[in-house]
Scaffold this motif. Structure first.
Motif, PDB file in Angstrom:
ATOM      1  N   TRP A 165       0.917  -1.243  -0.014  1.00  0.00           N
ATOM      2  CA  TRP A 165       0.209   0.066   0.003  1.00  0.00           C
ATOM      3  C   TRP A 165       0.638   1.295   0.061  1.00  0.00           C
ATOM      4  O   TRP A 165       0.514   2.016  -0.715  1.00  0.00           O
ATOM      5  N   CYS A 166       1.819   1.414   0.958  1.00  0.00           N
ATOM      6  CA  CYS A 166       2.972   2.472   0.838  1.00  0.00           C
ATOM      7  C   CYS A 166       3.464   2.729  -0.383  1.00  0.00           C
ATOM      8  O   CYS A 166       3.763   3.904  -0.996  1.00  0.00           O
ATOM      9  N   HIS A 167       3.834   1.675  -1.209  1.00  0.00           N
ATOM     10  CA  HIS A 167       4.662   1.800  -2.626  1.00  0.00           C
ATOM     11  C   HIS A 167       3.695   2.272  -3.427  1.00  0.00           C
ATOM     12  O   HIS A 167       3.817   3.023  -4.573  1.00  0.00           O
ATOM     13  N   LEU A 168       2.433   1.963  -3.412  1.00  0.00           N
ATOM     14  CA  LEU A 168       1.428   2.336  -4.152  1.00  0.00           C
ATOM     15  C   LEU A 168       1.031   3.952  -4.217  1.00  0.00           C
ATOM     16  O   LEU A 168       1.053   4.619  -4.976  1.00  0.00           O
ATOM     17  N   ILE A 169       1.174   4.298  -2.877  1.00  0.00           N
ATOM     18  CA  ILE A 169       0.997   5.815  -2.641  1.00  0.00           C
ATOM     19  C   ILE A 169       2.038   6.497  -3.092  1.00  0.00           C
ATOM     20  O   ILE A 169       1.879   7.532  -3.619  1.00  0.00           O
ATOM     21  N   ALA A 170       3.434   6.079  -2.982  1.00  0.00           N
ATOM     22  CA  ALA A 170       4.496   6.456  -3.728  1.00  0.00           C
ATOM     23  C   ALA A 170       4.580   6.653  -5.097  1.00  0.00           C
ATOM     24  O   ALA A 170       4.758   7.733  -5.828  1.00  0.00           O
ATOM     25  N   TRP A 171       3.943   5.503  -5.714  1.00  0.00           N
ATOM     26  CA  TRP A 171       3.865   5.487  -7.292  1.00  0.00           C
ATOM     27  C   TRP A 171       2.826   6.555  -7.514  1.00  0.00           C
ATOM     28  O   TRP A 171       2.944   7.110  -8.745  1.00  0.00           O
ATOM     29  N   MET A 172       1.718   6.536  -6.894  1.00  0.00           N
ATOM     30  CA  MET A 172       0.521   7.625  -7.250  1.00  0.00           C
ATOM     31  C   MET A 172       0.853   8.884  -7.107  1.00  0.00           C
ATOM     32  O   MET A 172       0.717   9.867  -7.907  1.00  0.00           O
ATOM     33  N   SER A 173       1.607   9.216  -6.043  1.00  0.00           N
ATOM     34  CA  SER A 173       2.177  10.611  -5.892  1.00  0.00           C
ATOM     35  C   SER A 173       3.173  10.985  -6.918  1.00  0.00           C
ATOM     36  O   SER A 173       3.141  12.017  -7.118  1.00  0.00           O
ATOM     37  N   ALA A 174       4.333  10.044  -7.143  1.00  0.00           N
ATOM     38  CA  ALA A 174       5.210  10.429  -8.052  1.00  0.00           C
ATOM     39  C   ALA A 174       4.711  10.761  -9.459  1.00  0.00           C
ATOM     40  O   ALA A 174       4.887  11.543 -10.293  1.00  0.00           O
ATOM     41  N   SER A 175       3.789   9.674  -9.784  1.00  0.00           N
ATOM     42  CA  SER A 175       3.195   9.895 -10.969  1.00  0.00           C
ATOM     43  C   SER A 175       2.196  11.159 -11.209  1.00  0.00           C
ATOM     44  O   SER A 175       2.251  11.783 -12.462  1.00  0.00           O
ATOM     45  N   LEU A 176       1.513  11.472 -10.418  1.00  0.00           N
ATOM     46  CA  LEU A 176       0.612  12.689 -10.405  1.00  0.00           C
ATOM     47  C   LEU A 176       1.368  13.822 -10.310  1.00  0.00           C
ATOM     48  O   LEU A 176       1.109  14.835 -11.350  1.00  0.00           O
ATOM     49  N   SER A 177       2.531  13.837  -9.573  1.00  0.00           N
ATOM     50  CA  SER A 177       3.341  15.144  -9.636  1.00  0.00           C
ATOM     51  C   SER A 177       4.041  15.162 -11.109  1.00  0.00           C
ATOM     52  O   SER A 177       4.050  16.400 -11.613  1.00  0.00           O
TER      53      SER A 177
END
Length: 211
Positions: A165-177
């Motif tokens: 879940w934490c890595h999903l958050i990291a991926w989504m945040s980086a991708s959105l940015s």
């Protein structure tokens, strides 16, 4: 197996609990949005390391001491809250650089430092230790011959799900940015917002009670 009961319910409950926003997820999202997926991943791995220490401590009964001792709980609470506030102040000072050019020249936090921040943020939160002590035993049979091992197995499952879940958050945040092409000025205000939230979490932790 090892006296573990209702494993499916434990997995579902663990996933839902991991999705609740807190300082851990905030750190991951903030780092990933401003420095990319690797930074978010480093924060997540630091948090996962801290979680494993809580799990082992709970399995060995050390968390019971924290739950029963007001002094121990207060000391850990003060350390955790003070560190969150320190992080908030550091981020605010970093984002207050005069001018975008100076901000661009300012070196990014190393992955090692980000990992350490995630580790400390998680480790010095006494509520996590007490949570494991209260949550895990519900899924271990009273007749289990090795409760400590069952505790650690459940903890590993919880932590693996949490890391996903934490890595999903990291991926989504980086991708959105990246997709939004977040500029330096936006990152500056995002850093300030994150710092403010860290300060809020730190103050809330300092004010929290043992019960």
């Amino acid at each position: 197996m090892l006296g573990i009961e209702n494993l499916w319910l434990f997995v579902v409950s663990g996933l839902l609990l991991n999705m609740i926003p807190g300082p851990d997820s905030l750190l991951i999202a903030g780092r990933a949005a401003t420095q990319g997926f690797k930074a978010g991943s480093a924060a997540a791995l630091g948090i996962g390391t801290g979680t494993m220490i809580h799990i082992v401590a709970a399995a060995l009964g050390l968390s019971a001491v924290l739950a029963s001792s007001a002094t121990a709980f207060t000391v850990i609470k003060i350390l955790g809250g003070a560190y969150l506030i320190y992080m908030a102040i550091s981020m605010l000072r970093s984002s207050s650089a005069d001018g975008n050019t100076e901000l661009m020249r300012k070196p990014k936090a190393s992955l090692k430092r980000i990992y350490y921040q995630g580790f400390i943020t998680n480790l010095f939160n006494p509520k996590i230790a007490v949570f494991f002590l209260a949550f895990m035993p519900q899924f271990i049979s009273a007749s289990s011959e090795n409760k400590a091992l069952a505790f650690i197995v459940l903890g590993l499952i919880f932590n693996v799900n949490g890391m996903l879940w934490c890595h999903l958050i990291a991926w989504m945040s980086a991708s959105l940015s990246h997709r939004l092409s977040v500029g330096i000025a936006t990152k500056k205000w995002l850093s300030r917002l994150t710092a403010s939230l860290f300060g809020m979490f730190g103050i809330r932790l300092l004010l929290t009670s043992q019960s």
